[in-house]
Motif scaffolding. Structure first.
Motif, PDB file in Angstrom:
ATOM      1  N   TYR B 890       0.835  -1.197   0.000  1.00 56.59           N
ATOM      2  CA  TYR B 890       0.000   0.000   0.000  1.00 56.59           C
ATOM      3  C   TYR B 890       0.874   1.253   0.000  1.00 56.59           C
ATOM      4  O   TYR B 890       0.577   2.250  -0.639  1.00 56.59           O
ATOM      5  CB  TYR B 890      -0.906  -0.007   1.229  1.00 56.59           C
ATOM      6  CG  TYR B 890      -1.773   1.229   1.317  1.00 56.59           C
ATOM      7  CD1 TYR B 890      -2.824   1.394   0.398  1.00 56.59           C
ATOM      8  CD2 TYR B 890      -1.540   2.209   2.268  1.00 56.59           C
ATOM      9  CE1 TYR B 890      -3.615   2.518   0.443  1.00 56.59           C
ATOM     10  CE2 TYR B 890      -2.329   3.333   2.320  1.00 56.59           C
ATOM     11  CZ  TYR B 890      -3.364   3.494   1.406  1.00 56.59           C
ATOM     12  OH  TYR B 890      -4.142   4.619   1.449  1.00 56.59           O
ATOM     13  N   ASP B 891       1.987   1.188   0.745  1.00 54.60           N
ATOM     14  CA  ASP B 891       2.793   2.401   0.896  1.00 54.60           C
ATOM     15  C   ASP B 891       4.234   2.008   1.211  1.00 54.60           C
ATOM     16  O   ASP B 891       4.499   0.956   1.783  1.00 54.60           O
ATOM     17  CB  ASP B 891       2.235   3.243   2.068  1.00 54.60           C
ATOM     18  CG  ASP B 891       2.824   4.655   2.094  1.00 54.60           C
ATOM     19  OD1 ASP B 891       3.450   5.066   1.092  1.00 54.60           O
ATOM     20  OD2 ASP B 891       2.646   5.344   3.121  1.00 54.60           O
ATOM     21  N   PHE B 892       5.150   2.812   0.780  1.00 54.14           N
ATOM     22  CA  PHE B 892       6.546   2.784   1.244  1.00 54.14           C
ATOM     23  C   PHE B 892       7.120   4.148   0.933  1.00 54.14           C
ATOM     24  O   PHE B 892       6.505   4.919   0.181  1.00 54.14           O
ATOM     25  CB  PHE B 892       7.361   1.661   0.569  1.00 54.14           C
ATOM     26  CG  PHE B 892       7.352   1.686  -0.944  1.00 54.14           C
ATOM     27  CD1 PHE B 892       8.210   2.516  -1.663  1.00 54.14           C
ATOM     28  CD2 PHE B 892       6.466   0.868  -1.656  1.00 54.14           C
ATOM     29  CE1 PHE B 892       8.187   2.530  -3.047  1.00 54.14           C
ATOM     30  CE2 PHE B 892       6.448   0.900  -3.049  1.00 54.14           C
ATOM     31  CZ  PHE B 892       7.306   1.719  -3.744  1.00 54.14           C
ATOM     32  N   ILE B 893       8.262   4.465   1.521  1.00 47.60           N
ATOM     33  CA  ILE B 893       8.811   5.812   1.344  1.00 47.60           C
ATOM     34  C   ILE B 893       9.066   6.072  -0.142  1.00 47.60           C
ATOM     35  O   ILE B 893       9.799   5.332  -0.787  1.00 47.60           O
ATOM     36  CB  ILE B 893      10.120   5.991   2.146  1.00 47.60           C
ATOM     37  CG1 ILE B 893       9.872   5.835   3.644  1.00 47.60           C
ATOM     38  CG2 ILE B 893      10.754   7.358   1.862  1.00 47.60           C
ATOM     39  CD1 ILE B 893      11.139   5.798   4.490  1.00 47.60           C
ATOM     40  N   LYS B 895       6.772   5.986  -2.561  1.00 46.53           N
ATOM     41  CA  LYS B 895       5.866   5.306  -3.498  1.00 46.53           C
ATOM     42  C   LYS B 895       4.963   6.298  -4.240  1.00 46.53           C
ATOM     43  O   LYS B 895       4.860   6.253  -5.460  1.00 46.53           O
ATOM     44  CB  LYS B 895       5.002   4.287  -2.760  1.00 46.53           C
ATOM     45  CG  LYS B 895       3.895   3.731  -3.647  1.00 46.53           C
ATOM     46  CD  LYS B 895       3.265   2.468  -3.164  1.00 46.53           C
ATOM     47  CE  LYS B 895       2.126   2.116  -4.132  1.00 46.53           C
ATOM     48  NZ  LYS B 895       1.764   0.707  -4.085  1.00 46.53           N
ATOM     49  N   ARG B 896       4.331   7.185  -3.463  1.00 43.20           N
ATOM     50  CA  ARG B 896       3.376   8.094  -4.093  1.00 43.20           C
ATOM     51  C   ARG B 896       4.043   8.925  -5.188  1.00 43.20           C
ATOM     52  O   ARG B 896       3.446   9.228  -6.229  1.00 43.20           O
ATOM     53  CB  ARG B 896       2.742   9.011  -3.036  1.00 43.20           C
ATOM     54  CG  ARG B 896       1.804  10.079  -3.558  1.00 43.20           C
ATOM     55  CD  ARG B 896       0.625   9.482  -4.317  1.00 43.20           C
ATOM     56  NE  ARG B 896      -0.211  10.472  -4.955  1.00 43.20           N
ATOM     57  CZ  ARG B 896       0.036  11.015  -6.148  1.00 43.20           C
ATOM     58  NH1 ARG B 896       1.121  10.665  -6.815  1.00 43.20           N
ATOM     59  NH2 ARG B 896      -0.794  11.891  -6.665  1.00 43.20           N
TER      60      ARG B 896
END
Ligand SMILES: [Zn+2]
Lengths: 91, 1001
Positions: B890-893, B895-896
């Protein structure tokens, strides 16, 4: 050269510390829900004001703890220091 | 034959101790206690230098650190030589040599003096206006400026002296040991404050110590006598440390001050050896008491710079303190009473005083009457309109001032004289005060800037606070001390002060002449040759800000920072522009107050202590085996191991072949190692790496890529799962500290709920990386019990084992593409491990290789090096490493950011391989890449990031970042170089063993 009162160690010379930019910018909990603009706001936009500013500092050559500082950038007066997670003092 | 102008024995001069020194090659004599300036004056030498721009002859002007003219080179031609030293601060010793600066071939005959005659062509801003155009002439101008300016010469061999730094903490720091400083320090220490008193001169007492004005009395004694007793008592006070020859250079925020303590400069060469020459005191004081005194101002009149023209207070100090007459025919020029004190001081010693020129209409004080009784002629309402004498003043002409002070009237009177003492009033020395961030205000009555708003725990006392009379000083000092130290009584409470001094002063910033201003030379800044005329020109040309006028005219920009003339510059600007002085503000006084030597600034951090470096536990072996070293971060890493005079290229070709054909060994101890423990360790890794970690089995290794929040690749390395809640992460050598810092930041500030503990263990382990097809056989010899079969110990897995009794961690991981093992032992066993591997590998011709070969081998495999193939603008997608970016998480540093429109552009620079059409041409790293040769301008598509000649492939290979490179496979591009264009083809960045077959070889 500031004299910084680390909330864990006490007064130490500025040389032991690292400045870490503006404080109280929380990493969004759900980054994927954000638009490009909203994400950019978090990622890039920082205040750089002349006057009272909330900052993050790290006692890098000491206890390595991060904490917050309220500093007047016009005369470098440190108005308050408080731990991460604590509420900023009201002026 | 030089004259001897020593007039009387002074208690500060030891006439039994005769000292011989040289100035400009000529031998002179002085006495212990003399400064270079006082000794030269005693020998009737006034001419000591030439001015910066016009090369006008200049003499000694002051008796202190504010000296603008008498700037000399100390001990020229030796390794202890020092330029830009003020002769007024140099204490003489046997064997001292000094020479004039700023003149060639000699101070007596100076070629640059032609500039003086040409001076109408050297107005303010001359350098800006002339030397700016044409640009191609700059080299010629520079040559001209450098040769004629000559700001002294730096030593050509290394400094033989030792310098030191010391941290000092005190309750009260007192700066300046004049009457105010001494009384402040005394009262502070007596009230149990740990007190430090610093004084730039070698004696205490300031100007009061030679104050013999018979009309001033403290407790019925002469102020000098009274103060001597006070100083005598200082010795017995506990809590008080006194440092003389110590000048405060800088006053920073939070009462942090830097002072230079001078320990050996006054000693003969033989006594300087093996001693600390200068010590930088880094002082943190709870309270600071500034008692820095005041500087006398000159007066600004036509040709006010000739040798023989001095400050009135300096003439007095030379006579009273050093027992030296500065001239045989002395005249004073003043706008206040203090010149009368100087005149009387000379008169009382039998030194001839011809006359006083006073721009005031009159003064009625006792001291003025006394001067008149002595038969000294006083010219009231007169001003000097010109002076005569090229290398030494020989006469002045005076005229009557008009009532408004802007012009002169009547007839000219000429007065013969060889020394002129000038008294223009006193300026508080507020330099340190303003450095601390505190603010000044303009005192209209006294016409000076005085301390106003303090920003730290500080007070200013005495004349630096605008108190110029002893009674004012004592009274104000007393209540300021009580306030600042929170004490009820002081030893100043019952002091009786009698004083006769009139405050009357007539302030005219620029005195008129009978000539138009354009034909005069009224110097405002002596060191930089800025005249009142230049300042007026700057204003005519539209400059208004004081800071701009300063830069345009160079007023106040010399090594003395214009300590004498700054107020006049402000006054002339205010008068000319019709504004109030208080509104103009002042220029900024910057540290250091007086120049510091480089030695003092760096202290002990010279030679091998200049920058710390780190060595691996195997370092001695590398040195013994003649490795060349390279700096990586702060590490000294073995770069390559040349044999029999091999070049780097030859050594690297040999090492690379050996590693692939049989066995190689690399010291990988410098890789960053972070021990990660805690019940949330897996979740933490999930958040900081782009790939997934939860399912990594215990005893397995995985390569990870770490991004910044902006999506750009930040660091990489292999992380191994040692236990359920225990990992060991490796980072790049250079990134280790920053990666740890970044992980700690996230843990403490964004994810404090995670149960994770980080410990840097980089220094705790030594790592030998064993690689090549025979690595397995070598490891088997070292640890016979360990099952090295692919089933038991496959690629990307980990075993804990023992070499003899020594615990070790072995990872089967590879940065070369070969079958290889990274063996970690406790650091202290590192060299032992290394030697065991070398011994066991002998039969396989094990070859130690350095960082250069490591870079080549990984480039053959297309593995990136962070910081070489990436530069903070490359995403994993740009690196064609999409495979390592989890789609499921869903998330990691970062990613967005990979889904921002900009990071998703197809035409970003992407990592590709490059092959030269001629396989023998090796591209230069950093070379630019284009797709068209016959087009101008042409777009730079990217650049070469890594390039080598591969001995294993027998051709040149390169990695490059190219705009849209991913879709250019097989495309012909060009690398234009200075002398040739190199044809290249875009290729797969994996050049060697694309199928990874050798990992299990
Ligand atoms: Zn701390």
């Amino acid at each position: 050269m500031f004299l910084i009162n680390c909330p864990y160690c006490g007064e130490r010379d500025q040389q032991e510390f690292k400045a870490g930019g503006e404080a109280h910018i929380e990493r969004p909990k759900q980054p994927t829900e954000l638009s490009d603009d909203e994400w950019a706001e978090y990622l890039f936009m920082r205040k750089n004001i002349k006057g009272v500013q909330f900052e993050r500092w790290n006692h890098a050559h000491g206890c390595r703890k991060w904490f917050n500082m309220v500093r007047d950038t016009s005369n470098d007066e440190i108005k308050a220091i408080y731990k991460m997670g604590e509420k900023p003092p009201t002026q | 034959m030089t004259k001897n102008l020593r007039v009387k024995s002074s208690e500060y001069i030891d006439e039994t101790n005769r000292i011989s020194f040289k100035f400009n090659g000529k031998t002179y004599h002085g006495f212990k206690g003399d400064t270079l300036a006082s000794a030269l004056l005693a020998n009737d030498v006034h001419l000591v230098g030439r001015s910066f721009k016009y090369h006008r002859p200049r003499g000694i002007m002051t008796s202190g650190s504010e000296e603008p003219n008498a700037i000399v080179q100390i001990n020229p031609g030796t390794n202890r030589t020092e330029p830009n030293v003020r002769a007024t601060e140099v204490e003489i010793y046997d064997g001292l040599e000094a020479s004039s600066q700023n003149c060639w071939p000699s101070v007596e005959f100076d070629i640059g003096g032609i500039n003086n005659i040409l001076s109408p062509f050297f107005p303010a801003g001359f350098y800006y206006k002339t030397f700016m155009w044409p640009a191609s002439f700059w080299k010629k101008y520079e040559f001209f400026i450098r040769h004629s300016a000559g700001l002294g010469k730096s030593p050509t061999s290394s400094d033989p002296d030792i310098y030191d730094h010391r941290n000092v903490h005190c309750d009260v720091l007192v700066v300046g040991a004049g009457i105010s400083g001494i009384m402040a320090a005394k009262n502070a220490a007596k009230n149990n404050f740990k007190t430090l008193l610093v004084e730039e001169k070698n004696e205490l007492g300031g100007s009061t110590i030679y104050e013999n004005n018979e009309f001033n009395k403290i407790d019925n004694k002469a102020p000098s006598e009274w103060l001597k007793k006070e100083i005598e008592e200082l010795k017995n006070i506990k809590n008080l440390e006194i440092k003389t020859r110590t000048s405060v250079a800088a006053y920073h925020q939070y009462n942090y001050l830097l002072a230079r303590e001078n320990l050996t400069d006054h000693l003969e060469a033989k006594d300087k050896t093996n001693k600390i020459r200068q010590r930088l005191l880094k002082i943190r004081a709870k309270k600071v008491i500034l008692a820095t005194g005041a500087l006398e101002r000159p007066l600004i009149f036509n040709n006010n710079d000739r040798p023989g023209i001095m400050l009135s207070s300096a003439v007095k100090k030379y006579s009273e303190f050093y027992g030296v007459a500065c001239g045989s025919k002395n005249v004073f020029f003043t706008n206040n009473d203090s010149a009368y004190e100087s005149a009387l001081s000379l008169y009382n010693k039998g030194i001839n005083v011809e006359a006083l020129i006073d721009i005031r209409e009159q003064s009625e004080s006792k001291i003025v009457k006394k001067v008149k009784e002595a038969g000294i002629k006083v010219y009231w309402s007169h001003t000097i309109v010109d002076t005569v004498g090229y290398k030494r003043l020989n006469s002045i002409s005076i005229m009557k001032l008009s009532n408004d002070g802007t012009s002169v009237t009547g007839s000219k009177i000429s007065i013969s004289c060889d020394c002129l003492g000038v008294a223009g009033g006193w300026t508080p020395a507020v330099h340190l005060y303003t450095q601390s961030g505190s603010k000044l205000k303009f005192d209209e009555e006294k016409k000076v800037f005085v301390p106003n708003q303090n920003t730290s725990e500080q007070i200013s006392v005495g004349s630096c606070d605008g108190d110029f009379k002893i009674d004012e000083i004592i009274k104000n000092l007393n209540h300021k001390l009580k306030d600042a130290l929170n004490i009820k009584e002081t030893n100043l409470d019952n002091i009786k002060v009698e004083i006769d001094q009139e405050n009357s002063k007539r302030n005219i910033w620029l005195l008129p002449s009978d000539k138009p201003i354009g034909k005069t030379k009224p110097f405002v800044d002596y060191q930089n040759d800025a005249t009142a005329k230049d300042i007026k020109l700057a204003l005519r040309e539209g400059f208004r800000s004081i800071e701009h006028v300063k830069r345009y005219t160079t007023t106040g920009m010399g090594t003395d920072q214009g300590k004498l003339g700054n107020m006049h510059a402000l006054g002339i600007i205010a008068d000319t522009a019709g504004v109030k002085m208080g509104e103009l503000g002042t220029t900024t006084f910057r540290p250091p107050y007086t120049p510091l030597t480089f030695g003092t600034i760096v202290g002990r951090n010279v030679g091998k202590f200049f920058d710390i470096f780190r060595r691996t536990p195997m370092n001695d072996w590398h040195v013994e085996n003649k490795a060349e070293f390279e700096n990586v971060g702060q590490w000294k890493r073995a770069w390559y191991y040349p044999i029999n005079g091999e070049t780097m290229h030859e050594a690297v070709q040999r090492e690379s072949k050996a590693a692939r054909e049989s066995a190689g060994i690399l010291d990988a101890s410098t890789l960053g190692k972070i021990d990660i423990q805690g019940s949330d360790a897996s979740e933490f890794l999930n958040r900081v790496y782009t790939n997934a970690w939860s399912k990594l089995a215990i005893g397995k290794c995985r390569y990870g890529l770490m991004l910044n929040e902006d999506g750009m690749v930040y660091d990489d390395g292999v992380t191994t799962r040692l236990g359920e809640n225990h990992y060991i992460m490796t980072t790049t050598t250079g990134g280790a500290a920053n990666v740890l810092g970044k992980l700690e930041d996230y843990l403490q500030t964004e994810w404090p709920e995670l149960d994770v503990y980080l410990t840097s263990v980089t220094d705790h382990y030594a790592t030998a990386s064993l690689c090549g097809p025979n690595s397995k056989k070598i490891l088997k010899k070292i640890i016979p019990d360990l099952d090295l079969s692919d089933e038991n110990f496959p690629h990307m897995s980990f075993k804990e084992s023992k070499i003899g009794n020594v615990q070790c961690r072995i990872m089967r991981i590879s940065f070369t593409g070969e079958h290889s093992y990274e063996i970690n032992v406790q650091a202290s066993y590192g060299k032992d491990l290394w030697e065991k591997c070398i011994e066991a590998g002998k039969e396989f011709n094990i070859t130690p290789y350095g960082t250069e070969t490591m870079h080549l081998l990984r480039a053959e495999k297309g593995f990136i090096i962070i910081g070489q193939d990436t530069d903070g603008t490359m995403t994993p997608i740009d690196l064609q490493m999409d495979w390592i970016v989890s789609k499921k998480k869903y998330d990691f540093i970062g990613k967005r950011s990979l889904y921002r429109s900009d990071t998703m552009r197809e035409d970003r620079k992407q990592l590709v391989g490059l092959l030269t059409d001629d396989p023998n041409i090796v591209l230069e790293e950093g070379a630019q890449i284009v797709s068209e040769l016959n087009q101008s301008p042409v777009e730079m598509l990217g650049h070469v990031t890594s390039s080598y000649f591969s001995p294993n492939l027998k051709k040149s290979i390169a990695l490059a970042v190219v705009r849209g490179g991913k879709d250019m496979m097989g495309k012909k591009l060009f690398v234009p170089m200075e002398n040739k264009n190199i044809n290249v083809t875009v290729a797969n960045p994996v050049f060697y063993d694309e199928k990874n077959e050798r990992l299990n070889a």
